[in-house]
Design a protein around this motif. Sequence first.
Motif, PDB file in Angstrom:
ATOM      1  N   ASN B  85       0.796  -1.232   0.000  1.00 19.17           N
ATOM      2  CA  ASN B  85       0.000   0.000   0.000  1.00 19.17           C
ATOM      3  C   ASN B  85       0.830   1.284   0.000  1.00 19.17           C
ATOM      4  O   ASN B  85       0.304   2.356   0.189  1.00 19.17           O
ATOM      5  N   LEU B  86       2.115   1.153  -0.147  1.00 17.34           N
ATOM      6  CA  LEU B  86       2.921   2.371  -0.225  1.00 17.34           C
ATOM      7  C   LEU B  86       2.909   2.801  -1.681  1.00 17.34           C
ATOM      8  O   LEU B  86       3.689   2.356  -2.498  1.00 17.34           O
ATOM      9  N   SER B  87       1.947   3.648  -1.953  1.00 24.93           N
ATOM     10  CA  SER B  87       1.838   4.134  -3.311  1.00 24.93           C
ATOM     11  C   SER B  87       2.784   5.314  -3.432  1.00 24.93           C
ATOM     12  O   SER B  87       2.652   6.303  -2.730  1.00 24.93           O
ATOM     13  N   THR B  88       3.776   5.149  -4.257  1.00 26.44           N
ATOM     14  CA  THR B  88       4.785   6.199  -4.340  1.00 26.44           C
ATOM     15  C   THR B  88       5.099   6.526  -5.788  1.00 26.44           C
ATOM     16  O   THR B  88       4.767   5.793  -6.692  1.00 26.44           O
ATOM     17  N   TYR B  89       5.752   7.640  -5.955  1.00 22.21           N
ATOM     18  CA  TYR B  89       6.430   7.910  -7.209  1.00 22.21           C
ATOM     19  C   TYR B  89       7.829   7.318  -7.053  1.00 22.21           C
ATOM     20  O   TYR B  89       8.482   7.550  -6.040  1.00 22.21           O
ATOM     21  N   THR B  90       8.301   6.568  -8.013  1.00 19.48           N
ATOM     22  CA  THR B  90       9.582   5.887  -7.858  1.00 19.48           C
ATOM     23  C   THR B  90      10.637   6.442  -8.813  1.00 19.48           C
ATOM     24  O   THR B  90      10.359   6.645  -9.994  1.00 19.48           O
ATOM     25  N   TYR B  91      11.804   6.676  -8.276  1.00 19.39           N
ATOM     26  CA  TYR B  91      12.920   7.198  -9.069  1.00 19.39           C
ATOM     27  C   TYR B  91      14.168   6.395  -8.750  1.00 19.39           C
ATOM     28  O   TYR B  91      14.271   5.784  -7.689  1.00 19.39           O
ATOM     29  N   PHE B  92      15.134   6.443  -9.656  1.00 17.97           N
ATOM     30  CA  PHE B  92      16.344   5.657  -9.452  1.00 17.97           C
ATOM     31  C   PHE B  92      17.598   6.481  -9.693  1.00 17.97           C
ATOM     32  O   PHE B  92      17.646   7.297 -10.609  1.00 17.97           O
ATOM     33  N   LEU B  93      18.577   6.234  -8.872  1.00 16.87           N
ATOM     34  CA  LEU B  93      19.942   6.646  -9.203  1.00 16.87           C
ATOM     35  C   LEU B  93      20.723   5.354  -9.384  1.00 16.87           C
ATOM     36  O   LEU B  93      20.762   4.517  -8.484  1.00 16.87           O
ATOM     37  N   ILE B  94      21.302   5.185 -10.565  1.00 13.55           N
ATOM     38  CA  ILE B  94      22.177   4.037 -10.767  1.00 13.55           C
ATOM     39  C   ILE B  94      23.587   4.554 -10.493  1.00 13.55           C
ATOM     40  O   ILE B  94      24.091   5.391 -11.238  1.00 13.55           O
ATOM     41  N   ASN B  95      24.176   4.052  -9.436  1.00 16.40           N
ATOM     42  CA  ASN B  95      25.404   4.655  -8.910  1.00 16.40           C
ATOM     43  C   ASN B  95      25.142   6.145  -8.689  1.00 16.40           C
ATOM     44  O   ASN B  95      24.265   6.467  -7.920  1.00 16.40           O
ATOM     45  N   ASP B  96      25.854   7.027  -9.403  1.00 16.44           N
ATOM     46  CA  ASP B  96      25.564   8.435  -9.144  1.00 16.44           C
ATOM     47  C   ASP B  96      24.723   9.095 -10.226  1.00 16.44           C
ATOM     48  O   ASP B  96      24.544  10.301 -10.218  1.00 16.44           O
ATOM     49  N   ARG B  97      24.212   8.299 -11.187  1.00 20.57           N
ATOM     50  CA  ARG B  97      23.460   8.887 -12.302  1.00 20.57           C
ATOM     51  C   ARG B  97      21.964   8.734 -12.119  1.00 20.57           C
ATOM     52  O   ARG B  97      21.489   7.650 -11.749  1.00 20.57           O
ATOM     53  N   TYR B  98      21.264   9.762 -12.527  1.00 17.48           N
ATOM     54  CA  TYR B  98      19.815   9.679 -12.542  1.00 17.48           C
ATOM     55  C   TYR B  98      19.385   8.783 -13.693  1.00 17.48           C
ATOM     56  O   TYR B  98      19.888   8.903 -14.807  1.00 17.48           O
ATOM     57  N   TYR B  99      18.477   7.877 -13.425  1.00 18.09           N
ATOM     58  CA  TYR B  99      17.978   6.967 -14.450  1.00 18.09           C
ATOM     59  C   TYR B  99      16.690   7.560 -15.003  1.00 18.09           C
ATOM     60  O   TYR B  99      15.678   7.634 -14.308  1.00 18.09           O
ATOM     61  N   ASP B 100      16.743   7.986 -16.265  1.00 16.16           N
ATOM     62  CA  ASP B 100      15.611   8.774 -16.773  1.00 16.16           C
ATOM     63  C   ASP B 100      14.611   7.946 -17.560  1.00 16.16           C
ATOM     64  O   ASP B 100      13.729   8.485 -18.203  1.00 16.16           O
ATOM     65  N   LYS B 101      14.754   6.628 -17.508  1.00 16.64           N
ATOM     66  CA  LYS B 101      13.831   5.814 -18.311  1.00 16.64           C
ATOM     67  C   LYS B 101      12.713   5.191 -17.490  1.00 16.64           C
ATOM     68  O   LYS B 101      11.891   4.464 -18.001  1.00 16.64           O
ATOM     69  N   ALA B 102      12.719   5.485 -16.178  1.00 12.79           N
ATOM     70  CA  ALA B 102      11.665   4.910 -15.336  1.00 12.79           C
ATOM     71  C   ALA B 102      10.343   5.621 -15.610  1.00 12.79           C
ATOM     72  O   ALA B 102      10.239   6.823 -15.426  1.00 12.79           O
ATOM     73  N   PRO B 103       9.339   4.882 -16.073  1.00 12.21           N
ATOM     74  CA  PRO B 103       8.071   5.552 -16.351  1.00 12.21           C
ATOM     75  C   PRO B 103       7.339   5.910 -15.059  1.00 12.21           C
ATOM     76  O   PRO B 103       7.425   5.183 -14.077  1.00 12.21           O
ATOM     77  N   GLN B 104       6.681   7.026 -15.038  1.00  9.93           N
ATOM     78  CA  GLN B 104       5.859   7.409 -13.888  1.00  9.93           C
ATOM     79  C   GLN B 104       4.411   7.321 -14.311  1.00  9.93           C
ATOM     80  O   GLN B 104       4.025   7.878 -15.331  1.00  9.93           O
TER      81      GLN B 104
END
Lengths: 247, 446
Positions: B85-104
């Motif tokens: 039930n933790l409905s969140t917006y999810t984002y990723f950093l792969i090592n120190d880079r922002y991962y911009d392909k995660a769909p929201q």
Amino acid sequence: MLKISNLHAIVEEQEILKGIDLEVNAGEVHAVMGPNGSGKSTLASVLAGNPKFEVTRGSILFKGKELLEMEPEDRAREGIFLSFQYPVEIPGVSMVNFMRAAVNEQRKYKNEEPISATDFLKLMRDKRELLGMDSQLVSRSVNEGFSGGEKKKNEIFQMAMINPLLSILDETDSGLDIDALRVVAAGVNKLQTKENATIVITHYQRLLEYIKPDFVHVLYAGKIIRSGGPELALELEKKGYDWLIKP
Amino acid sequence: MIEQQYIDLFEQYRGELDANSTEGINRHRDAAFELFKRNGFPSSKLEEYKHSNIVRSFDTELGLNLRNIPVPVNPYDAFKCDVPNLSTYTYFLINDRYYDKAPQSESLPEGVFVGSLQQFSKEFPGQFETHYAKIADMADNGTVAYNTMFVQDGFVVYVPKNVEVEKPLQLINILRGGVDLNVNRRILIIAEENAHVKILACDHAVDDVHFVVTQVTEISADVSAQVDFYELEENSEKVTRLSNLFSEQKENSNVVTSGITLHNGYTRNNYRFRILGEHAEAHAGGLAICDKTQHIDNFAFLDHAVPNCTSNELFKNVLKDRATGVFCGKILVERDAQKTQAYQTNRNLVSSDTAQMFSKPQLEIYADDVKCSHGLTTGQLDEDALFYMRARGIDKEEARLLLMVAFTRDVVDMVRIPVLQERLISLIDKRFRGELMRCGNCAVCK
């Protein structure tokens, strides 16, 4: 059910119990009375297996098994229940989780399935009502912030939940006002059957007006110096302990 | 000198660093470099680092991914966080880079920016310049200077005035690599006047190599803003985490941070809170469960500069085997900070003879009308409670476990996301049962 023979126990290198003999059968209520420091609470602690006390001699047979060889949790699972004189506060452990763990440990020992959520809640409600306990209390942490009386009620509530064979009530009356005492005593009486037994440890005769003992024992300086029927408690109430100690 | 190889590396690869980052980020490298050359990493000769020799972590061959070579991982496929039930917006950093392909799946409220540091520096140059490397103080912290020299990207949350982001944001920091790596990560959180945001950051190391991670987090909470920042570390024993969190607060703002170290290698978390506006509140929690040779060092510095503010720090450690724990809590109540209420508590459970705990509370109070307290205890489980539970038939080990979970309870209670609380309790329970080597609930950790 219980047979204590020549029990000696020490705490911090001091001998407190100096040869106790006591036999309790199913369906009986025994009162153990005595002045402060006579060893009443030590006897209760030793029966429950408190590791602070060391048994140096003697034996305690419970249903024919040697209790002294058992861990406290196994004694509890065999059917021993101690109502603590000073119930311990356990912040962060909810009464609900605590009771569920306790009930399920008992069931596991008897090769039974864990209790279902609905049955457990019903059991909690029934036993809570038996003791007239506030529903708020059971949703809190174990004994945390409970008044003295609430703690004692909570002990008997736990006894009702676990349904033991042998209950040892250690100074259950202390800290209770007369109304609470009646409720608690009524709870204890309702739980009594022909199959179980109770040892009531008390300083005063007061509690014994509500929980009628079949036998009364006087403990003094680590030994039972007199045993008798209910009339012994009344005699003690009138005369105090001195006439027994210094005859 | 261990620092020399990093100084050489920086000079040699300055061009690559800049080319793979943005002008805004690059602009701060020179000042950072000068400071790092002068100060180096904080040495264990310093009082504040007496029990944590962090320099040693750098005394090895570590790769840096300065050219932004793509790391082969699709986190969104790999990661299925099952906080129920933790409905969140999810984002990723792969090592120190922002991962911009995660769909929201859902769009954020109007005006909110959540994304990469690089993008933010270009799209919001004014906001970037005002906050980036301004809240973090690198003058007397070599690790922060080092991070600022090498950092190329990071994660930004910007919430404009009067906007409330209701659903928590979840940032998943994934460590991946085929060789031992140095990762320099940056997090910037800006909450404008009366903005509300809750962020959960989870650290996961996927590969079994050494990672040395520096992380600098800057939090700016403007007037009446509310910021929750929870961190959950579930790294392997080969990870060194050197975190520096800086928070600045204005009037009526409310900041809650909590650092939960469930599984780690060598961790040093620095927290620095500056309360600059009246009637602001800062709550800082910390919990670490360490065994084997794991190391946890939490250092918190809380600065009350103005009157009528409240702070509350609660740090707890559970240590066994040969684990070491360190806590240093410094509270500074400045001369003008009358009516300050500052409370600090550090409690530790040490369950083996070989585990060690070092704790040092420090209160410096220059105002005379304040309520401040600190409490410190290090001990073992309550024997009376243990016996009480056993007397009800509860197994000794089970009783110990229940008591240990109970011990952590008040830190969990500081978390202001109820479903996350429940999840934490279950993770903590698993951790004590030895069932949690990694979080075990996302594909990343398999």
